[in-house]
Write a protein that holds these residues in place. Sequence first.
Motif, mmCIF file in Angstrom:
data_model
loop_
_atom_site.group_PDB
_atom_site.id
_atom_site.type_symbol
_atom_site.label_atom_id
_atom_site.label_comp_id
_atom_site.label_asym_id
_atom_site.label_seq_id
_atom_site.Cartn_x
_atom_site.Cartn_y
_atom_site.Cartn_z
ATOM 1 N N LEU A 79 -4.180 -7.325 -9.446
ATOM 2 C CA LEU A 79 -3.204 -7.532 -8.376
ATOM 3 C C LEU A 79 -3.589 -6.773 -7.117
ATOM 4 O O LEU A 79 -3.196 -7.142 -6.019
ATOM 5 N N THR A 80 -4.349 -5.708 -7.275
ATOM 6 C CA THR A 80 -4.708 -4.893 -6.118
ATOM 7 C C THR A 80 -5.973 -5.391 -5.448
ATOM 8 O O THR A 80 -6.790 -6.080 -6.053
ATOM 9 N N SER A 81 -6.125 -5.030 -4.177
ATOM 10 C CA SER A 81 -7.338 -5.314 -3.408
ATOM 11 C C SER A 81 -7.895 -3.997 -2.889
ATOM 12 O O SER A 81 -7.174 -3.002 -2.757
ATOM 13 N N THR A 82 -9.191 -3.987 -2.593
ATOM 14 C CA THR A 82 -9.816 -2.822 -1.976
ATOM 15 C C THR A 82 -9.969 -3.082 -0.487
ATOM 16 O O THR A 82 -10.468 -4.126 -0.075
ATOM 17 N N TYR A 83 -9.537 -2.117 0.320
ATOM 18 C CA TYR A 83 -9.634 -2.232 1.778
ATOM 19 C C TYR A 83 -10.609 -1.176 2.289
ATOM 20 O O TYR A 83 -10.601 -0.021 1.845
ATOM 21 N N TYR A 109 -8.741 12.629 1.455
ATOM 22 C CA TYR A 109 -8.145 11.984 2.613
ATOM 23 C C TYR A 109 -7.167 10.900 2.165
ATOM 24 O O TYR A 109 -7.253 10.371 1.059
ATOM 25 N N SER A 110 -6.260 10.566 3.074
ATOM 26 C CA SER A 110 -5.302 9.488 2.822
ATOM 27 C C SER A 110 -5.248 8.580 4.034
ATOM 28 O O SER A 110 -5.613 8.977 5.150
ATOM 29 N N ILE A 111 -4.781 7.360 3.796
ATOM 30 C CA ILE A 111 -4.625 6.362 4.847
ATOM 31 C C ILE A 111 -3.157 5.982 4.940
ATOM 32 O O ILE A 111 -2.546 5.608 3.940
ATOM 33 N N GLN A 112 -2.585 6.082 6.137
ATOM 34 C CA GLN A 112 -1.230 5.570 6.362
ATOM 35 C C GLN A 112 -1.346 4.204 7.025
ATOM 36 O O GLN A 112 -1.839 4.082 8.143
ATOM 37 N N THR A 113 -0.911 3.176 6.324
ATOM 38 C CA THR A 113 -1.030 1.796 6.796
ATOM 39 C C THR A 113 0.140 1.446 7.723
ATOM 40 O O THR A 113 1.115 2.193 7.809
ATOM 41 N N PRO A 114 0.050 0.305 8.423
ATOM 42 C CA PRO A 114 1.094 -0.048 9.399
ATOM 43 C C PRO A 114 2.502 -0.167 8.822
ATOM 44 O O PRO A 114 3.475 -0.064 9.571
ATOM 45 N N ASP A 115 2.635 -0.367 7.509
ATOM 46 C CA ASP A 115 3.967 -0.432 6.897
ATOM 47 C C ASP A 115 4.512 0.941 6.552
ATOM 48 O O ASP A 115 5.586 1.058 5.960
ATOM 49 N N GLY A 116 3.791 1.999 6.897
ATOM 50 C CA GLY A 116 4.243 3.362 6.656
ATOM 51 C C GLY A 116 3.835 3.933 5.307
ATOM 52 O O GLY A 116 4.047 5.124 5.052
ATOM 53 N N LYS A 117 3.238 3.119 4.439
ATOM 54 C CA LYS A 117 2.817 3.605 3.123
ATOM 55 C C LYS A 117 1.552 4.455 3.245
ATOM 56 O O LYS A 117 0.727 4.238 4.129
ATOM 57 N N ALA A 131 -4.758 -1.249 -2.789
ATOM 58 C CA ALA A 131 -3.344 -1.499 -2.495
ATOM 59 C C ALA A 131 -2.938 -2.890 -2.937
ATOM 60 O O ALA A 131 -3.760 -3.813 -2.970
ATOM 61 N N ASP A 132 -1.658 -3.021 -3.268
ATOM 62 C CA ASP A 132 -1.087 -4.327 -3.597
ATOM 63 C C ASP A 132 -0.752 -5.137 -2.354
ATOM 64 O O ASP A 132 -0.982 -6.346 -2.322
ATOM 65 N N PRO A 133 -0.156 -4.510 -1.312
ATOM 66 C CA PRO A 133 0.262 -5.302 -0.151
ATOM 67 C C PRO A 133 -0.909 -5.968 0.548
ATOM 68 O O PRO A 133 -2.061 -5.535 0.442
ATOM 69 N N GLU A 134 -0.584 -7.021 1.284
ATOM 70 C CA GLU A 134 -1.587 -7.711 2.095
ATOM 71 C C GLU A 134 -1.616 -7.094 3.491
ATOM 72 O O GLU A 134 -0.611 -7.111 4.203
ATOM 73 N N TYR A 135 -2.739 -6.548 3.875
ATOM 74 C CA TYR A 135 -2.901 -5.994 5.210
ATOM 75 C C TYR A 135 -3.868 -6.867 6.014
ATOM 76 O O TYR A 135 -4.770 -7.487 5.457
ATOM 77 N N LYS A 136 -3.645 -6.890 7.299
ATOM 78 C CA LYS A 136 -4.431 -7.762 8.167
ATOM 79 C C LYS A 136 -5.799 -7.168 8.458
ATOM 80 O O LYS A 136 -5.930 -5.974 8.723
ATOM 81 N N ILE A 137 -6.805 -8.009 8.419
ATOM 82 C CA ILE A 137 -8.167 -7.633 8.795
ATOM 83 C C ILE A 137 -8.431 -8.198 10.187
ATOM 84 O O ILE A 137 -8.104 -9.355 10.460
#
Length: 272
Positions: free
Chosen positions: A86-90, A106-114, A139-145
């Motif tokens: 279900l997850t994808s690698t970004y 390190y961590s990444i904060q994505t546009p949805d705040g996660k 991550a499970d969510p779909e993020y824009k490339i």
Amino acid sequence: MSWHIGMVTVFALAGSFLSLTTPVSSVQKPPFSMVNLWTGQEQIQLEQEARLITVKILSSPREIGSNNRSLGSGVLFYKEDHKNHLTSTYGVITNNHVLQAGEAPYSIQTPDGKIHRADLVATKKQLRGNDLALLEFAADPEYKIPTKSNQQPAIGDWIISAGFPLKNSQSESGGFVIKDGKIQLLLDQALEGGYQIGFTNDVEKGMSGGPLLNSAGELIGINGLHANPIWGDPYVFEDGSYPTDAKRKQISQYSWGIPLQTVSQLLIAKSK
């Protein structure tokens, strides 16, 4: 992970420019100075495009109980789907000097705040000395490339820079900011770190690693250096030579970015 498969996915996904529908009303609106260039709807779409591909790079807190510390910005560069998962690698591109300002993990904060735990998979040394680094997170969510531009940047092109200025910078808020301007200088020979695009955008500390977008919302490069630095000497060419005094004065007037072509070529070479 197969870099070859991953990078095929990168460029297959980069061919179409999608309409944007993600709401951004909960995020602070940055100032715009392009009223004469765009209609209101075009401004909103370009702003959304920049928001949806820009992430914040975080470092582990130095004290127990403290929040993650913001180091700078990054760009969602590619997505690799996994069969039967279900997850994808970004993949996230940022500047190496952004990571040097903190410590792993390190961590990444994505546009949805996660916030996502990130792995460092390519360093400046691995990327031939360019001021770049590659992080990955699952991550499970779909993020824009972002849509990658297939046009070479040109002097006079209007562009925007995006990112998250640090709280002690000019913008002070630490929120998402967009700065517009024009390309004024393109170097035949790159500066150390791979910098070749000189532009008038008022890039602030913390925006390093964020995207440079053209008027179509396409990625053309990565932010990296702001104008008139107060420490160090970033104006050295890759071969170790120095610009003339007149050239140095000209170079120092502008912010600087690493071209998309350089980033893409390095990642393809790394994947082989």
